[in-house]
Design a protein around this motif. Structure first.
Motif, PDB file in Angstrom:
ATOM      1  N   LEU A  82       0.810  -1.225   0.000  1.00 52.28           N
ATOM      2  CA  LEU A  82       0.000   0.000   0.000  1.00 52.28           C
ATOM      3  C   LEU A  82       0.845   1.278   0.000  1.00 52.28           C
ATOM      4  O   LEU A  82       0.335   2.383   0.076  1.00 52.28           O
ATOM      5  N   MET A  83       2.160   1.098  -0.105  1.00 49.91           N
ATOM      6  CA  MET A  83       3.060   2.249  -0.309  1.00 49.91           C
ATOM      7  C   MET A  83       3.287   2.455  -1.811  1.00 49.91           C
ATOM      8  O   MET A  83       3.914   3.422  -2.231  1.00 49.91           O
ATOM      9  N   LYS A  84       2.870   1.492  -2.618  1.00 50.73           N
ATOM     10  CA  LYS A  84       3.183   1.491  -4.055  1.00 50.73           C
ATOM     11  C   LYS A  84       2.155   2.280  -4.868  1.00 50.73           C
ATOM     12  O   LYS A  84       1.003   2.412  -4.450  1.00 50.73           O
ATOM     13  N   PRO A  85       2.555   2.731  -6.062  1.00 50.56           N
ATOM     14  CA  PRO A  85       1.589   3.404  -6.936  1.00 50.56           C
ATOM     15  C   PRO A  85       0.443   2.460  -7.293  1.00 50.56           C
ATOM     16  O   PRO A  85       0.659   1.254  -7.445  1.00 50.56           O
ATOM     17  N   LEU A  86      -0.744   3.013  -7.411  1.00 48.51           N
ATOM     18  CA  LEU A  86      -1.906   2.165  -7.704  1.00 48.51           C
ATOM     19  C   LEU A  86      -2.990   2.965  -8.425  1.00 48.51           C
ATOM     20  O   LEU A  86      -2.936   4.191  -8.512  1.00 48.51           O
ATOM     21  N   TRP A  87      -3.980   2.208  -8.916  1.00 48.01           N
ATOM     22  CA  TRP A  87      -5.167   2.802  -9.513  1.00 48.01           C
ATOM     23  C   TRP A  87      -6.364   2.485  -8.626  1.00 48.01           C
ATOM     24  O   TRP A  87      -6.285   1.616  -7.753  1.00 48.01           O
ATOM     25  N   LEU A  88      -7.478   3.149  -8.927  1.00 45.56           N
ATOM     26  CA  LEU A  88      -8.718   2.819  -8.225  1.00 45.56           C
ATOM     27  C   LEU A  88      -9.643   2.105  -9.187  1.00 45.56           C
ATOM     28  O   LEU A  88      -9.728   2.470 -10.362  1.00 45.56           O
ATOM     29  N   ALA A  89     -10.339   1.107  -8.700  1.00 47.49           N
ATOM     30  CA  ALA A  89     -11.306   0.393  -9.533  1.00 47.49           C
ATOM     31  C   ALA A  89     -12.655   0.437  -8.844  1.00 47.49           C
ATOM     32  O   ALA A  89     -12.738   0.623  -7.626  1.00 47.49           O
ATOM     33  N   ARG A  90     -13.688   0.287  -9.672  1.00 40.60           N
ATOM     34  CA  ARG A  90     -15.054   0.291  -9.138  1.00 40.60           C
ATOM     35  C   ARG A  90     -15.954  -0.408 -10.141  1.00 40.60           C
ATOM     36  O   ARG A  90     -15.957  -0.039 -11.320  1.00 40.60           O
ATOM     37  N   GLU A  91     -16.676  -1.381  -9.674  1.00 34.30           N
ATOM     38  CA  GLU A  91     -17.640  -2.110 -10.503  1.00 34.30           C
ATOM     39  C   GLU A  91     -17.099  -2.467 -11.888  1.00 34.30           C
ATOM     40  O   GLU A  91     -17.687  -2.107 -12.910  1.00 34.30           O
ATOM     41  N   GLY A  92     -15.937  -3.108 -11.901  1.00 36.80           N
ATOM     42  CA  GLY A  92     -15.393  -3.602 -13.169  1.00 36.80           C
ATOM     43  C   GLY A  92     -14.730  -2.545 -14.044  1.00 36.80           C
ATOM     44  O   GLY A  92     -14.329  -2.837 -15.163  1.00 36.80           O
ATOM     45  N   GLU A  93     -14.638  -1.320 -13.534  1.00 35.28           N
ATOM     46  CA  GLU A  93     -13.963  -0.268 -14.309  1.00 35.28           C
ATOM     47  C   GLU A  93     -12.790   0.262 -13.503  1.00 35.28           C
ATOM     48  O   GLU A  93     -12.838   0.276 -12.265  1.00 35.28           O
ATOM     49  N   THR A  94     -11.784   0.723 -14.235  1.00 38.02           N
ATOM     50  CA  THR A  94     -10.672   1.317 -13.500  1.00 38.02           C
ATOM     51  C   THR A  94     -10.408   2.727 -13.998  1.00 38.02           C
ATOM     52  O   THR A  94     -10.536   3.028 -15.187  1.00 38.02           O
ATOM     53  N   PHE A  95     -10.085   3.579 -13.056  1.00 39.56           N
ATOM     54  CA  PHE A  95      -9.791   4.982 -13.329  1.00 39.56           C
ATOM     55  C   PHE A  95      -8.284   5.031 -13.490  1.00 39.56           C
ATOM     56  O   PHE A  95      -7.545   4.795 -12.526  1.00 39.56           O
ATOM     57  N   THR A  96      -7.808   5.300 -14.705  1.00 34.22           N
ATOM     58  CA  THR A  96      -6.392   5.064 -14.968  1.00 34.22           C
ATOM     59  C   THR A  96      -5.494   6.247 -14.637  1.00 34.22           C
ATOM     60  O   THR A  96      -4.523   6.509 -15.304  1.00 34.22           O
ATOM     61  N   LYS A  97      -5.822   6.943 -13.584  1.00 31.07           N
ATOM     62  CA  LYS A  97      -4.882   7.946 -13.063  1.00 31.07           C
ATOM     63  C   LYS A  97      -4.069   7.250 -11.974  1.00 31.07           C
ATOM     64  O   LYS A  97      -4.629   6.551 -11.124  1.00 31.07           O
ATOM     65  N   GLU A  98      -2.760   7.482 -12.036  1.00 24.91           N
ATOM     66  CA  GLU A  98      -1.921   6.844 -11.037  1.00 24.91           C
ATOM     67  C   GLU A  98      -1.949   7.638  -9.734  1.00 24.91           C
ATOM     68  O   GLU A  98      -1.780   8.853  -9.735  1.00 24.91           O
ATOM     69  N   PHE A  99      -2.187   6.941  -8.639  1.00 19.72           N
ATOM     70  CA  PHE A  99      -2.045   7.550  -7.310  1.00 19.72           C
ATOM     71  C   PHE A  99      -0.715   7.072  -6.755  1.00 19.72           C
ATOM     72  O   PHE A  99      -0.347   5.908  -6.967  1.00 19.72           O
ATOM     73  N   VAL A 100       0.011   7.931  -6.047  1.00 23.61           N
ATOM     74  CA  VAL A 100       1.363   7.523  -5.641  1.00 23.61           C
ATOM     75  C   VAL A 100       1.370   6.444  -4.576  1.00 23.61           C
ATOM     76  O   VAL A 100       2.323   5.696  -4.446  1.00 23.61           O
ATOM     77  N   ASN A 101       0.313   6.370  -3.804  1.00 23.43           N
ATOM     78  CA  ASN A 101       0.192   5.303  -2.800  1.00 23.43           C
ATOM     79  C   ASN A 101      -1.260   5.258  -2.322  1.00 23.43           C
ATOM     80  O   ASN A 101      -2.081   6.078  -2.738  1.00 23.43           O
ATOM     81  N   SER A 102      -1.541   4.318  -1.433  1.00 17.68           N
ATOM     82  CA  SER A 102      -2.930   4.112  -0.992  1.00 17.68           C
ATOM     83  C   SER A 102      -3.500   5.333  -0.273  1.00 17.68           C
ATOM     84  O   SER A 102      -4.690   5.632  -0.399  1.00 17.68           O
TER      85      SER A 102
END
Ligand code: AKG
Ligand code: FE2
Length: 407
Positions: free
Chosen positions: A269-289
């Protein structure tokens, strides 16, 4: 009610002392930044923790309410001496938490606590069940927590009190203790923490406004009732899960992890990640959780307003998650979130935010990402402008640009 010292049980309840806006803003801060608290099923956000996790700018929304509470406290209790804030914290109690009869100075290390102020940031029956406050003697006897109300009392044995068990929902307060002893002044400690961060050069970093998580154990909730090693969860993942999102990793090495890999999951949860919701993903990178969690909570706070502004961004980057990736995200979730049923019980919202669930819209969410950045930059500018004055006076006071003396 008899004023201050004339009352054998010096206490005061003030209705609507804090604006709804501020209550909601503090709730946003708590739900974005809290860690495991000092008692079972309790979560807390201290000002020193905000500074340590690169969120020192989030101290600003506390500044004027700390001053107002101190002034009111000195006035009501007829203090002929100056009071200092000894501790400021956002505290939330969830299902199963309670506290029996006690006074707030009842430990040798708490003797410096002379007065308490408990500000209710949400309401009994609406946001949580249980959690009534009782004084053992004197009037008023029972306080029903209602959003915006403040309860003030002396921290000694004239105000022995208890809080009933929370039976549902999350009960959130802003709690302060005040002292007459200047050596316990919280301001001096906070200013020194701010100075350390500035001298370490962190604030010149172009992404210095992004939150930086504390160690993972500060976010790991384990249940007292069922203390098996599986019975627990990461509160960052739990909070986004409760609002209908999931974290998703685009780095193949991470998304292919299995539970028998030697990878340290606490690092995840320190790693870069995306957010997903109901089978879709928002492809903006967040730097961590924590970065993603702050934006999610910001959208939860400002949802209606953002929708009303309705600035339609043109290219919202949302893509469908392929089945295999959804499976990978869910596997990682069960490895890191842990017991999601327990998470749902602990963070169950009595007044579920219907807007977020019924009118969720990635376009609005995209607006929230930009609005969160604006909000953060604005607070950081104010912090950097005020800090030299705070350091000079060794005191945290309300400062607005154009009013160099402060007010
Ligand atoms: O949250 C409240 O109403 C009071 C909490 C309390 O008694 C304490 O933290 O000492
Ligand atoms: Fe207490």
């Amino acid at each position: 009610m008899a004023a201050g010292w004339e009352n054998p049980h010096p206490r005061l309840i003030i209705h609507d002392f804090i604006s709804l806006d501020l209550c909601k803003e503090l709730e946003f801060i708590h739900k974005s930044c809290s860690t495991i608290g000092y008692r079972p099923n309790v979560f807390s956000t201290t000002l020193s923790h905000l500074i340590a996790t690169n969120c020192g700018h989030l101290v600003l929304p506390f500044v004027s309410i700390r001053e107002r509470l101190k002034d009111k406290m000195e006035e009501f209790f007829g203090c002929e001496f100056e009071l200092f804030v000894e501790f400021t914290g956002l505290i939330s109690w969830t299902k199963g938490s309670s506290i029996g009869w006690h006074s707030d100075d009842n430990r040798s290390y708490l003797k410096q606590r002379h007065f308490a102020a408990v500000c209710y940031l949400n309401s009994h029956a609406k946001d949580f069940e249980g959690g009534l406050f009782h004084f053992q003697d004197g009037e008023p006897e029972t306080i029903v927590p209602m959003i915006g109300d403040v309860l003030m009392y002396t921290a000694d044995s004239r105000n022995i009190h208890s809080v009933d068990e929370i039976t549902d929902g999350e009960r959130i307060t802003l709690t302060l203790w005040f002292t007459r002893e200047s050596s316990y002044d919280e301001d001096a400690k906070l200013i020194s923490l701010f100075s350390q961060r500035l001298s370490s050069g962190l604030d010149e970093d172009p992404v210095s406004y992004l939150p930086f998580p504390a160690s993972s154990n500060m976010y790991w909730f384990s249940s007292e009732q069922a203390p098996s090693c599986h019975s627990g969860f990461d509160i960052r993942w739990a909070r986004i899960h409760i609002l209908g999102y999931n974290f998703c990793f685009f780095d193949d090495e991470i998304s292919n992890l299995t539970s028998d890999s030697s990878y340290d999951l606490s690092e995840l949860l320190m790693k870069p990640l995306w957010l997903a919701r109901e089978g879709e993903t928002f492809t903006k990178e967040f730097v961590n959780s924590l970065h993603a969690l702050q934006v999610v909570q910001f959208y939860s706070w400002k949802g209606f307003e953002l929708h009303a502004v309705s600035i339609r961004a043109n290219n919202v980057n949302v893509s469908q998650l392929v089945r295999s990736h959804t499976k990978k995200c869910n596997r990682l979730k069960s490895m890191t979130l842990g017991d999601h049923e327990l998470a749902e019980v602990v963070f169950h919202s009595v007044s579920c935010n219907e807007y977020i669930h019924s009118s969720f819209d990635w376009d609005d969410f995209n607006v929230a990402v930009v609005a969160w950045e604006d909000y953060t930059h604005q607070l950081r500018r104010e912090l950097l402008a005020g800090l030299p004055y705070w350091r000079d006076r060794q005191s945290i006071f309300f400062f607005s640009a154009g009013n160099e003396e402060g007010t």
